[in-house]
Design a protein around this motif. Structure first.
Motif, PDB file in Angstrom:
ATOM      1  N   ASP A 179       0.861  -1.186   0.000  1.00  0.00           N
ATOM      2  CA  ASP A 179       0.000   0.000   0.000  1.00  0.00           C
ATOM      3  C   ASP A 179       0.895   1.233   0.000  1.00  0.00           C
ATOM      4  N   ILE A 180       1.057   1.850  -1.157  1.00  0.00           N
ATOM      5  CA  ILE A 180       2.020   2.936  -1.299  1.00  0.00           C
ATOM      6  C   ILE A 180       1.637   4.146  -0.453  1.00  0.00           C
ATOM      7  N   GLU A 181       0.367   4.477  -0.390  1.00  0.00           N
ATOM      8  CA  GLU A 181      -0.052   5.641   0.396  1.00  0.00           C
ATOM      9  C   GLU A 181       0.160   5.401   1.887  1.00  0.00           C
ATOM     10  N   LYS A 182      -0.117   4.205   2.351  1.00  0.00           N
ATOM     11  CA  LYS A 182       0.118   3.861   3.758  1.00  0.00           C
ATOM     12  C   LYS A 182       1.604   3.995   4.075  1.00  0.00           C
ATOM     13  N   GLY A 183       2.425   3.555   3.148  1.00  0.00           N
ATOM     14  CA  GLY A 183       3.862   3.651   3.359  1.00  0.00           C
ATOM     15  C   GLY A 183       4.334   5.081   3.539  1.00  0.00           C
ATOM     16  N   PHE A 184       3.819   5.980   2.731  1.00  0.00           N
ATOM     17  CA  PHE A 184       4.216   7.381   2.864  1.00  0.00           C
ATOM     18  C   PHE A 184       3.681   7.999   4.156  1.00  0.00           C
ATOM     19  N   SER A 185       2.511   7.550   4.597  1.00  0.00           N
ATOM     20  CA  SER A 185       1.964   8.093   5.843  1.00  0.00           C
ATOM     21  C   SER A 185       2.809   7.709   7.050  1.00  0.00           C
ATOM     22  N   GLU A 186       3.614   6.647   6.932  1.00  0.00           N
ATOM     23  CA  GLU A 186       4.455   6.188   8.036  1.00  0.00           C
ATOM     24  C   GLU A 186       5.870   6.749   7.961  1.00  0.00           C
ATOM     25  N   ALA A 187       6.145   7.585   6.959  1.00  0.00           N
ATOM     26  CA  ALA A 187       7.500   8.094   6.746  1.00  0.00           C
ATOM     27  C   ALA A 187       7.725   9.398   7.504  1.00  0.00           C
ATOM     28  N   LYS A 188       8.958   9.550   8.028  1.00  0.00           N
ATOM     29  CA  LYS A 188       9.352  10.811   8.650  1.00  0.00           C
ATOM     30  C   LYS A 188       9.931  11.764   7.625  1.00  0.00           C
ATOM     31  N   VAL A 189      10.693  11.231   6.676  1.00  0.00           N
ATOM     32  CA  VAL A 189      11.303  12.031   5.615  1.00  0.00           C
ATOM     33  C   VAL A 189      10.826  11.508   4.261  1.00  0.00           C
ATOM     34  N   ILE A 190      10.354  12.413   3.403  1.00  0.00           N
ATOM     35  CA  ILE A 190       9.909  12.039   2.053  1.00  0.00           C
ATOM     36  C   ILE A 190      10.670  12.904   1.052  1.00  0.00           C
ATOM     37  N   LEU A 191      11.325  12.257   0.122  1.00  0.00           N
ATOM     38  CA  LEU A 191      11.997  12.953  -0.979  1.00  0.00           C
ATOM     39  C   LEU A 191      11.170  12.792  -2.245  1.00  0.00           C
ATOM     40  N   ASP A 192      11.077  13.849  -3.038  1.00  0.00           N
ATOM     41  CA  ASP A 192      10.385  13.820  -4.323  1.00  0.00           C
ATOM     42  C   ASP A 192      11.314  14.475  -5.337  1.00  0.00           C
ATOM     43  N   GLU A 193      11.983  13.646  -6.144  1.00  0.00           N
ATOM     44  CA  GLU A 193      13.044  14.141  -7.011  1.00  0.00           C
ATOM     45  C   GLU A 193      12.804  13.739  -8.463  1.00  0.00           C
ATOM     46  N   THR A 194      13.248  14.581  -9.372  1.00  0.00           N
ATOM     47  CA  THR A 194      13.303  14.253 -10.793  1.00  0.00           C
ATOM     48  C   THR A 194      14.754  13.978 -11.159  1.00  0.00           C
ATOM     49  N   VAL A 195      15.006  12.806 -11.735  1.00  0.00           N
ATOM     50  CA  VAL A 195      16.373  12.369 -12.016  1.00  0.00           C
ATOM     51  C   VAL A 195      16.463  11.965 -13.483  1.00  0.00           C
ATOM     52  N   ALA A 296      23.367   1.572 -27.627  1.00  0.00           N
ATOM     53  CA  ALA A 296      23.595   2.432 -26.471  1.00  0.00           C
ATOM     54  C   ALA A 296      22.733   1.935 -25.317  1.00  0.00           C
ATOM     55  N   ARG A 297      23.207   2.182 -24.115  1.00  0.00           N
ATOM     56  CA  ARG A 297      22.399   1.872 -22.927  1.00  0.00           C
ATOM     57  C   ARG A 297      21.148   2.745 -22.947  1.00  0.00           C
ATOM     58  N   PRO A 298      19.955   2.177 -22.703  1.00  0.00           N
ATOM     59  CA  PRO A 298      18.741   2.993 -22.698  1.00  0.00           C
ATOM     60  C   PRO A 298      18.798   4.074 -21.627  1.00  0.00           C
ATOM     61  N   GLY A 299      18.593   5.300 -22.049  1.00  0.00           N
ATOM     62  CA  GLY A 299      18.498   6.390 -21.088  1.00  0.00           C
ATOM     63  C   GLY A 299      17.097   6.463 -20.515  1.00  0.00           C
ATOM     64  N   MET A 300      16.941   7.228 -19.443  1.00  0.00           N
ATOM     65  CA  MET A 300      15.617   7.378 -18.845  1.00  0.00           C
ATOM     66  C   MET A 300      15.540   8.632 -17.993  1.00  0.00           C
ATOM     67  N   GLN A 301      14.326   9.106 -17.823  1.00  0.00           N
ATOM     68  CA  GLN A 301      14.006  10.163 -16.881  1.00  0.00           C
ATOM     69  C   GLN A 301      13.054   9.569 -15.860  1.00  0.00           C
ATOM     70  N   ALA A 302      13.169   9.982 -14.617  1.00  0.00           N
ATOM     71  CA  ALA A 302      12.329   9.375 -13.588  1.00  0.00           C
ATOM     72  C   ALA A 302      11.897  10.403 -12.553  1.00  0.00           C
ATOM     73  N   ARG A 303      10.688  10.256 -12.100  1.00  0.00           N
ATOM     74  CA  ARG A 303      10.165  10.978 -10.930  1.00  0.00           C
ATOM     75  C   ARG A 303      10.162   9.965  -9.791  1.00  0.00           C
ATOM     76  N   ILE A 304      10.975  10.217  -8.785  1.00  0.00           N
ATOM     77  CA  ILE A 304      11.170   9.262  -7.700  1.00  0.00           C
ATOM     78  C   ILE A 304      10.711   9.892  -6.386  1.00  0.00           C
ATOM     79  N   LYS A 305       9.750   9.259  -5.767  1.00  0.00           N
ATOM     80  CA  LYS A 305       9.270   9.669  -4.454  1.00  0.00           C
ATOM     81  C   LYS A 305       9.579   8.533  -3.486  1.00  0.00           C
ATOM     82  N   ILE A 306      10.291   8.847  -2.408  1.00  0.00           N
ATOM     83  CA  ILE A 306      10.764   7.799  -1.514  1.00  0.00           C
ATOM     84  C   ILE A 306      10.617   8.256  -0.064  1.00  0.00           C
ATOM     85  N   GLY A 307      10.033   7.381   0.767  1.00  0.00           N
ATOM     86  CA  GLY A 307       9.768   7.713   2.159  1.00  0.00           C
ATOM     87  C   GLY A 307      10.593   6.862   3.110  1.00  0.00           C
TER      88      GLY A 307
END
Length: 528
Positions: A179-195, A296-307
């Motif tokens: 449950d991704i939303e439950k996981g974020f509700s239990e986090a003290k620190v949340i990062l939301d980055e574009t890489v 070539a190695r496949p490139g990628m863009q990502a939106r990463i949210k991690i708690g």
């Protein structure tokens, strides 16, 4: 009885040939009457060839013939042809000319006149997803299931993300564990980055050159490949031949990094030219051409949210990855999510993504495909979280490291051998982490000391393949290998297992590899 060979130094069977220069690579071979081929490459990222005028080239002394897309088998989209009348990237091969030497063939290429119709093109996957963005292919910009399709995000998707964040519109693929939303509700620190992870050209030391000729209905091919048995099968399929009618010789491979796992479409060109002209044909790929054709190695863009919990445990990992699959759709943007699951063991995870066709050189697996990109994108975020939580970066890796009971990925697969935590502790000891970490950030003059660490897993192992051993009357053991000789000594290292089991010393073993006339077994790919 032999001492155990695993873990011991041995002399690989190709050592003397490489050191003395006797090792022969694909472009070292010659045959009587051999012609040399040169390629005409597309000058545009996407176009249609309306007309070819090769009359001046064919009239030149020493020119024997031309090969175009009309002379080779058609390939259903989104498959990759060896020659095409609709190039999908700058540098894609349109035709080939065969002549008595490369100088003549190159001059003939310059004499050919082509009428091109420019077509829409896209280099950045994100641009293709814009409401009015161009598609990399006329049929669409992505695949949904097995079908080429088109996905366009709304302007609202882009406006909501703003200029600093990657939008997250409609995905083509998605999986969730927990449950991704439950996981974020239990986090003290949340990062939301574009890489962003760039695409990297493989550029092995040896380009993908090939020499081919026909004899009694069989094709004989000298080429550069990571996996001899698998490339032979791929070539038989490309040329519509029975497997026994393909003789593949590739004893030495000057690097591949994943771009030569099962050969390359361009290796068909000298085979078709040879059949058409009834002469052996050598196609030597230049460094310039390798830059386009060589993968070539496949490139990628990502939106990463991690708690993260207060103790550093990852409670939620939400990744939306946008893959640059080039014109033929090879991507790592979804498979890398399983590597992230394995490396960091998030309690809850969601993986979404879109693989987009672009008019950039074709992509292929490169050295830990998917995992290399994801670890490169996520490790800096682990360090950032450690700083915000005020805990040691080492402790953050310890608490999230997998063990023998861990599962990973969308199917929650299990593992047979996991020693990441033990490896971390061994690294701490050998590196002197507790002492050296005190120096991190210290500056003396213009030099600043930085101390770091990272965790990067990769799954390995194959089953369902053949082996072939021959014990000769003199007691020597012949170990037949269908894998390729990539330079990593897999042909010897895997053979050591057989010698160990049979109790035979390495000096009594002979490895047979690289030539399908010598009865090579059906082996796994040489990759990873």
């Amino acid at each position: 009885m032999a001492e155990k060979l695993i873990g011991q130094d041995i002399s690989p069977p190709d050592l003397v040939a490489k050191i003395t220069g006797r090792a022969k690579y694909a472009e070292d071979f010659r045959a009587d009457g051999m012609l040399f081929a040169k390629l005409l490459l597309s000058p545009m990222p996407h176009c249609r060839v309306r007309r070819i005028d090769a009359s001046a080239a064919l009239a030149m002394e020493g020119v024997f013939g031309i090969l175009t897309a009309d002379d080779v088998p058609k390939v259903d989209a989104p498959g990759e042809p060896c020659l095409t009348m609709e190039p999908l990237y700058e540098g894609e091969a349109i035709l080939a000319v065969a002549a008595v030497d490369e100088t003549t063939a190159a001059a003939a290429i310059e004499a050919i006149r082509i009428d091109y119709e420019p077509l829409p093109f896209v280099l950045n996957p994100l641009d293709s997803l814009r409401p009015d963005g161009p598609n990399g292919r006329l049929e669409g910009n992505t695949r949904v299931g097995r079908e080429i399709s088109t996905i366009k995000w709304t302007q609202e998707d882009f406006d909501k993300a703003g200029p600093e964040k990657m939008p997250t519109g409609e995905p083509s693929d998605e999986w969730t564990v927990g449950d991704i939303e439950k996981g974020f509700s239990e986090a003290k620190v949340i990062l939301d980055e574009t890489v962003v992870h760039q695409s990297v050209t493989h550029h092995p030391m040896e380009p993908r050159s090939t020499m081919a000729y026909w004899k009694n209905g069989k094709i004989y091919m000298h080429t550069s490949t990571q996996s001899v048995a698998r490339t032979r099968a791929a070539l038989a399929n490309m040329l519509d031949l029975e497997l026994e009618d393909v003789v593949l010789i590739g004893e030495f491979c000057g690097g591949g990094f994943g771009s030569k796992i099962s050969g390359s479409p361009i290796m068909q060109v000298p085979a078709h030219l040879s059949r058409k002209l009834n002469r052996p044909v050598m196609l030597r790929i230049t460094r310039y051409e390798e830059n386009y054709l060589g993968r070539a190695r496949p490139g990628m863009q990502a939106r990463i949210k991690i708690g993260f919990r207060e103790d550093g445990r990852i409670t939620a990992l939400d990744i939306y990855a946008l893959g640059d699959g080039g014109p033929y759709g090879t991507n790592d943007h979804m498979s890398g999510g399983s590597t992230a699951s394995l490396a960091y063991q998030p309690l809850n995870q969601r993986q979404r993504g879109v693989g987009v066709y672009t008019n950039t050189p074709p992509k292929a697996a490169q050295r830990g495909p998917g995992g290399a990109q994801y670890i490169g994108m996520l490790e800096p975020l682990m360090d950032k979280a450690a700083r915000q939580l005020g805990i040691d970066r080492l402790d953050l890796r310890r608490i999230n490291a997998p063990d023998g009971n861990s599962v990973f990925g969308p199917r929650q697969g299990s593992l047979t051998s996991v020693h990441v935590k033990e490896a971390i502790e061994k690294g701490v000891e050998l590196f002197g982490w507790n002492e050296r970490i005190k120096r991190s950030g210290q500056q003396v003059g213009t030099k600043k000391t930085g101390i770091g660490l990272g965790v990067s897993p990769y799954t390995a192992g194959s089953s369902g393949f053949d082996g072939l051993l021959l014990i000769r009357p003199d007691g020597k053991l012949q170990i037949h290998q269908g894998i390729g000789n990539l330079g990593t000594h897999s042909i010897a290292d895997t053979g050591r297992i057989a010698a160990d089991i049979l109790g035979i010393g390495w000096e009594e073993c002979e490895v047979v590899w690289g030539d399908t006339r010598h009865h090579l077994p059906w082996s796994s790919v040489q990759a990873g």
